[in-house]
Motif scaffolding. Structure first.
Motif, mmCIF file in Angstrom:
data_model
loop_
_atom_site.group_PDB
_atom_site.id
_atom_site.type_symbol
_atom_site.label_atom_id
_atom_site.label_comp_id
_atom_site.label_asym_id
_atom_site.label_seq_id
_atom_site.Cartn_x
_atom_site.Cartn_y
_atom_site.Cartn_z
ATOM 1 N N ILE A 33 -38.382 -9.809 14.400
ATOM 2 C CA ILE A 33 -39.801 -10.020 14.963
ATOM 3 C C ILE A 33 -39.465 -10.082 16.406
ATOM 4 N N ALA A 34 -38.625 -11.049 16.789
ATOM 5 C CA ALA A 34 -38.608 -11.281 18.267
ATOM 6 C C ALA A 34 -38.036 -10.143 19.058
ATOM 7 N N LEU A 35 -37.167 -9.380 18.394
ATOM 8 C CA LEU A 35 -36.605 -8.190 19.023
ATOM 9 C C LEU A 35 -37.771 -7.131 19.254
ATOM 10 N N ALA A 36 -38.524 -7.025 18.119
ATOM 11 C CA ALA A 36 -39.575 -5.972 18.045
ATOM 12 C C ALA A 36 -40.547 -6.513 19.203
ATOM 13 N N LYS A 37 -40.980 -7.642 19.618
ATOM 14 C CA LYS A 37 -41.917 -8.176 20.422
ATOM 15 C C LYS A 37 -41.201 -8.102 21.979
ATOM 16 N N ARG A 38 -40.033 -8.264 21.856
ATOM 17 C CA ARG A 38 -39.357 -7.921 23.253
ATOM 18 C C ARG A 38 -39.170 -6.584 23.716
ATOM 19 N N ARG A 39 -39.241 -5.760 22.470
ATOM 20 C CA ARG A 39 -39.243 -4.475 23.154
ATOM 21 C C ARG A 39 -40.558 -3.841 23.539
ATOM 22 N N GLY A 40 -41.541 -4.464 22.635
ATOM 23 C CA GLY A 40 -42.864 -4.085 23.023
ATOM 24 C C GLY A 40 -43.494 -2.748 22.717
ATOM 25 N N GLY A 41 -44.747 -2.569 22.570
ATOM 26 C CA GLY A 41 -45.249 -1.271 22.558
ATOM 27 C C GLY A 41 -45.300 -0.733 21.075
ATOM 28 N N ILE A 42 -44.863 -1.503 20.230
ATOM 29 C CA ILE A 42 -45.017 -1.226 18.411
ATOM 30 C C ILE A 42 -45.691 -2.212 17.878
ATOM 31 N N PRO A 43 -46.627 -2.076 17.019
ATOM 32 C CA PRO A 43 -47.100 -3.199 16.232
ATOM 33 C C PRO A 43 -46.185 -3.687 15.371
ATOM 34 N N VAL A 44 -46.277 -5.280 15.048
ATOM 35 C CA VAL A 44 -45.458 -5.845 14.303
ATOM 36 C C VAL A 44 -46.361 -6.736 13.384
ATOM 37 N N ALA B 253 -50.398 -1.403 10.094
ATOM 38 C CA ALA B 253 -49.206 -0.715 10.681
ATOM 39 C C ALA B 253 -49.608 0.706 11.128
ATOM 40 N N LEU B 254 -50.003 1.444 10.093
ATOM 41 C CA LEU B 254 -50.324 2.752 10.452
ATOM 42 C C LEU B 254 -51.426 2.898 11.551
ATOM 43 N N ALA B 255 -52.579 2.012 11.318
ATOM 44 C CA ALA B 255 -53.669 2.146 12.110
ATOM 45 C C ALA B 255 -53.271 1.661 13.790
ATOM 46 N N ALA B 256 -52.287 0.705 13.683
ATOM 47 C CA ALA B 256 -52.021 0.251 15.127
ATOM 48 C C ALA B 256 -50.836 1.256 15.923
ATOM 49 N N ILE B 257 -50.248 1.983 15.323
ATOM 50 C CA ILE B 257 -49.261 2.961 15.669
ATOM 51 C C ILE B 257 -50.079 3.650 16.982
ATOM 52 N N PRO B 258 -49.517 3.752 18.139
ATOM 53 C CA PRO B 258 -50.209 4.405 19.249
ATOM 54 C C PRO B 258 -50.018 6.026 18.943
ATOM 55 N N GLN B 259 -51.247 6.740 19.222
ATOM 56 C CA GLN B 259 -51.115 8.099 19.096
ATOM 57 C C GLN B 259 -49.941 8.831 19.459
ATOM 58 N N ALA B 260 -49.714 8.495 20.654
ATOM 59 C CA ALA B 260 -48.433 8.999 21.519
ATOM 60 C C ALA B 260 -47.181 7.899 20.950
#
Lengths: 168, 168, 168, 168
Positions: free
Chosen positions: A111-122, A155-162
């Motif tokens: 979770i922390a590494l995903a937030k650290r990366r940023g730009g993707i929904p968790v 998850a699917l709704a929050a994935i950026p279009q690009a």
């Protein structure tokens, strides 16, 4: 075009509810045509692999050790990293979204590494609660789901279009 | 014999208090003859390096990128990993104890990876609070310190007599 | 300002000549004020550490496993990566020059990774010979030295004035 | 049961022959029901992916950077490592056999890492020649193939009946 890839993270030792949730999440992702990335081991990892496989989905396990011996039998392919828990960073980087089910230290690191990366929904489902210093839910951190269906939908709704990777 | 090594983790962007704390922790560790391992960048990392250097200590920075360009000038040596945040696992594995100062997602990942490793004390000073599902402090997780002196004392007191690495 | 860092690579199982060469290279680098980066284990790694230490130099070992148990006793500090041979890439990225002594598959991987990185000199001393498809020495690949002194002189002379990392 | 996994390694910048060979190797592996692991980029990597895909095979790309932007469009799934060339070790650990096509420093590092790992066959097709100190082919190092068919046959014949990972 490469299908979307969603990582499902969770512990080896988990509750029965976690397993049921993980299997359903794997199934729903596969039905949506999404490739599942997971840690490839027991517990939540094995359950999400079983769910994805039963729905004829593609599911890749990213193992921490140097063998396929402990890999879930339901994986489509196994990436053997021999990197220990540093492989958690690979799972996170390979995903368009991360769903965390259940709570262990390894899951918290993901979770922390995903937030650290940023730009993707968790999204969390029965996992760690992230609070600010006043004990309130930390805004713009994780999305809390209350069911497998909701976790996948969020998850699917929050994935950026690009793809976020293509922006940077 | 190899000196003890303590990792001090914390964010690039931190409060002034975090910086003061980190510098003092670096100084106290160096005075105790302990080698400091840190992320080698700005903020908490630069402050702990400055504190250790001012006390004539040894301080190693473990960088995530592929250059020494952003490394703190107070480091004794720089390990350039080019592994991104996967390097957080290396910092944790290299330490006999981990002290976390301040809170960022990267720092949380280091706390979680240290607990996932197990066998070494994890001390927090103005960092993340780890609660169980009922909102109470999770027993046997992290040791909460309220001052740099206490953080260092707690860390050194809790390091097993035999190196945990040598047991397994 | 951060001292220059030179990686000395070579196998655990090596010839007596390799050990003598490595010890002398470690000593010469330390005398030149250069920090030595090595794999931190036995054989060439232990010899270069002993040479650097005897000359009061700084020498960092970057270990592949998850323990300091097998680390050379002459290291100033140990980075415990738990990454297996993927740690060879870290050794290469941390260096302003690479000196390879003796020949093993691991050493060959380090030569290759250093050339893949580019921008830093790679010196061999009794190590692998790199030939082109016609069996002739591959131009602009490695610099072949015939003594420890020559290896160190070649390395230090060939390091770009500006750190290669700062150019890119 | 998990299908066999064979890594096909080779450079981004390669000859036309290398591309033709890689595509054929990918096709033959897929026809044999083998999953292909590759670096996921251009050149040999893209060609083997195209060959595997055209034969309805599974092909996983293991990328060195932090994006899928440069990944081959023929991959079934992409593992985004953000580890740079350290990812070469992952490719090698994930394979029951390694086939190297064409020659670059990255490819040489993969051959060396595969030999360093040991226990799996390494086949070369128009790649580096490994000689001993007298300039003769090094016994028990790599298996030299002269055609894609031969490379695949050699690889599949030489894979131990029991997975090497399960022995150690």
């Amino acid at each position: 075009m490469l299908p979307l890839q969603v990582a499902v993270c969770g512990p080896r030792h988990c509750t029965d509810d976690d397993k049921i949730h993980a299997r359903e999440v794997g199934s729903l992702l596969a039905q949506a045509g999404v490739t599942v990335i997971c840690g490839g081991g027991a517990g939540v990892m094995a359950a999400v692999a079983a769910g994805a496989r039963a729905a004829n989905g593609l599911v890749i396990g990213v193992r921490p050790d140097n063998t396929v011996a402990d890999a879930s039998p339901d994986l489509s392919a196994v990436i053997v990293t021999n990197l220990g828990e540093a492989r958690n960073a690979i799972i996170v980087w390979s995903a368009d979204a991360v769903i965390a089910i259940g709570g262990s230290w390894g899951t918290l690191s993901e979770i922390a590494l995903a937030k650290r990366r940023g730009g993707i929904p968790v999204i969390t489902l029965g996992s760690w609660t992230i609070l600010d210093r006043d004990g309130n839910p930390l805004p713009e951190s994780v999305i809390v789901a209350s069911s497998p269906r909701q976790a996948v939908d969020f998850a699917l709704a929050a994935i950026p279009q690009a793809r976020p990777q293509e922006i940077s």
